[in-house]
Design an enzyme around this catalytic site. Structure first.
Site, PDB file in Angstrom:
ATOM      1  CE  LYS A 203     174.747  47.575 157.086  1.00  0.00           C
ATOM      2  NZ  LYS A 203     174.756  47.452 155.632  1.00  0.00           N
TER       3      LYS A 203
HETATM    4  C1  LIG Z   1     175.517  47.794 154.501  1.00  0.00           C
HETATM    5  C2  LIG Z   1     175.021  48.040 153.137  1.00  0.00           C
HETATM    6  C3  LIG Z   1     175.839  48.579 152.121  1.00  0.00           C
HETATM    7  C4  LIG Z   1     177.307  48.818 152.296  1.00  0.00           C
HETATM    8  O1  LIG Z   1     177.613  49.708 153.323  1.00  0.00           O
HETATM    9  P1  LIG Z   1     179.095  49.729 153.915  1.00  0.00           P
HETATM   10  O2  LIG Z   1     179.035  50.788 154.952  1.00  0.00           O
HETATM   11  O3  LIG Z   1     180.000  50.070 152.807  1.00  0.00           O
HETATM   12  O4  LIG Z   1     179.357  48.372 154.458  1.00  0.00           O
HETATM   13  C5  LIG Z   1     175.258  48.847 150.897  1.00  0.00           C
HETATM   14  N1  LIG Z   1     173.964  48.584 150.660  1.00  0.00           N
HETATM   15  C6  LIG Z   1     173.148  48.061 151.604  1.00  0.00           C
HETATM   16  C7  LIG Z   1     171.724  47.803 151.280  1.00  0.00           C
HETATM   17  C8  LIG Z   1     173.653  47.770 152.876  1.00  0.00           C
HETATM   18  O5  LIG Z   1     172.848  47.238 153.788  1.00  0.00           O
END
Ligand SMILES: *Cc1c(COP(=O)(O)O)cnc(C)c1O
Length: 363
Positions: A203
């Site tokens: 992330k």
């Molecule tokens: C944060 C994110 C998600 C969703 O993750 P959660 O943990 O469910 O909030 C999905 N795809 C991407 C690219 C993300 O950055």
């Protein structure tokens, strides 16, 4: 006023906190990501010294040198999570240990220091406690944004020797304007989000930077979000810019693309898989091609599709547009499976439905 608490954080309450009546006005329609609470948490890391200078203080700008490493090489990661006000007036986080774990996986991929999970959780809880009055009532929640960036003043290319970890908070209402029932998607043909060996599972801000042109293309075509295909064959559905995707087949089973390093391992995705299986549904984590998606929509073999993530929770997918033509999923307005899973998840997050042990962490 500076108060040394029992915790390792030095807490300095803001002297410019928003007054209660002004805050109430802001909380009436917070939208997403545009208003912020009074405080922030920061912790610094330096080579040889580790984590230090734990602070809860007034939310304020950073002072960064123009040669600050993150401004040049984008060594930055973040998380997204929410604090909820439960019906009994208490406050809770949803599976925050998963965010702590994923944050460190992102840190490792980006050659950044890991933060002990208990320290990550303590930082989150300190901020929620001091800014608890900012948690909207009703359907709203307090969106929490922990992040870390390379703060060293240095232009050489190597992992930085200094970092700042920070948590800010933003009261949130509906992610999509007008509480939309279904979103429209644009299929990106030119741009991909992640490749093998890349940062797709981390992330990091850089993934978002690279996705913005495709998102802008989606907007230009009147769509809410972009959906990315795999970079090797331009064939397999991966995910949206910031949400994972699920397909609901006519036999009642769910299909979602498998994690393989190019897809962000969503905590909502994982929770949906767990809840669906607990309800007796079959969930297959397997590749699903865009052509199959189109064919299944036409034949009726695909009944519903939805996107999921912390910010948007579970949102039905309606229209799908691409240079090769448009189609609609089901009746274009979601469906029973999407709604049932959404309600189950939201119920657990708000403490009105009993979920798996340990999913709600009360503060
Ligand atoms: C944060 C994110 C998600 C969703 O993750 P959660 O943990 O469910 O909030 C999905 N795809 C991407 C690219 C993300 O950055």
């Amino acid at each position: 006023m500076t108060v040394q608490q029992a915790s390792r954080f030095v807490v300095t309450p803001s002297s410019k906190a928003v007054a209660a009546d002004a805050r109430a006005v802001l909380l009436e329609d917070p939208g997403f990501g545009r208003i912020f609470t009074d405080h922030m948490v920061t912790i610094r890391w330096s080579e040889g010294k580790g984590w230090h200078s734990h602070s809860v203080g007034p939310r304020e700008p950073f002072t960064l040198d123009p040669a600050c490493a993150v401004l040049h090489y984008a060594q930055e990661i973040f998380e997204g999570m929410k604090a909820y006000r439960l019906s009994d007036g208490s406050t809770a986080l949803f599976r925050p240990e998963e965010n702590a774990r994923r944050f460190n996986e992102s840190a490792e991929r980006m050659a950044m220091p890991v933060i002990p999970e208990d320290l990550f959780l303590e930082a989150i809880e300190e901020l929620v406690r001091i800014d608890a009055d900012w948690i909207p009532g009703g359907e709203g929640s307090l969106y929490l944004r922990p992040f870390m960036f390379a703060s060293e003043t240095f232009l050489g290319v190597r992992p930085a020797a200094e970092y700042i970890f920070c948590v800010i908070a933003s009261p949130a209402g509906a992610y999509f304007k007008g509480g939309k029932k279904a979103v429209s998607l644009w299929v990106s043909e030119h741009y991909t989000r992640a490749g093998r060996g890349g940062t797709g599972a981390a992330k990091c801000g850089g993934n978002y930077a690279a996705s913005l042109i495709a998102q802008a293309e989606a907007s230009k075509h009147g769509c809410d979000q972009v959906v990315f295909l795999d970079s090797a064959e331009n064939k397999w559905v991966e995910e949206l810019g910031g949400m994972n995707v699920f397909f609901v087949m006519a036999d009642g089973s769910l299909v979602t693309p498998p994690l393989g390093g190019t897809i962000l391992p969503g905590i909502t995705r994982n929770s949906i898989i767990t809840l669906a299986r607990a309800q007796g549904m079959t969930v297959r984590e397997e590749p699903y091609s865009f052509e199959q998606w189109r064919a299944d929509s036409a034949s009726g073999n695909l009944r519903e599709a939805f996107a999921c993530g912390t910010a948007a929770v579970v949102t039905a997918i309606g229209e799908v547009k691409s240079v090769k033509g448009d189609f609609t999923v089901g009746n274009g307005d979601g469906g029973l499976v999407t709604e049932t899973l959404r309600n189950a998840l939201v119920g657990i997050q708000r403490g009105t439905v009993e979920g798996p042990a340990g999913w709600l962490r009360r503060i």
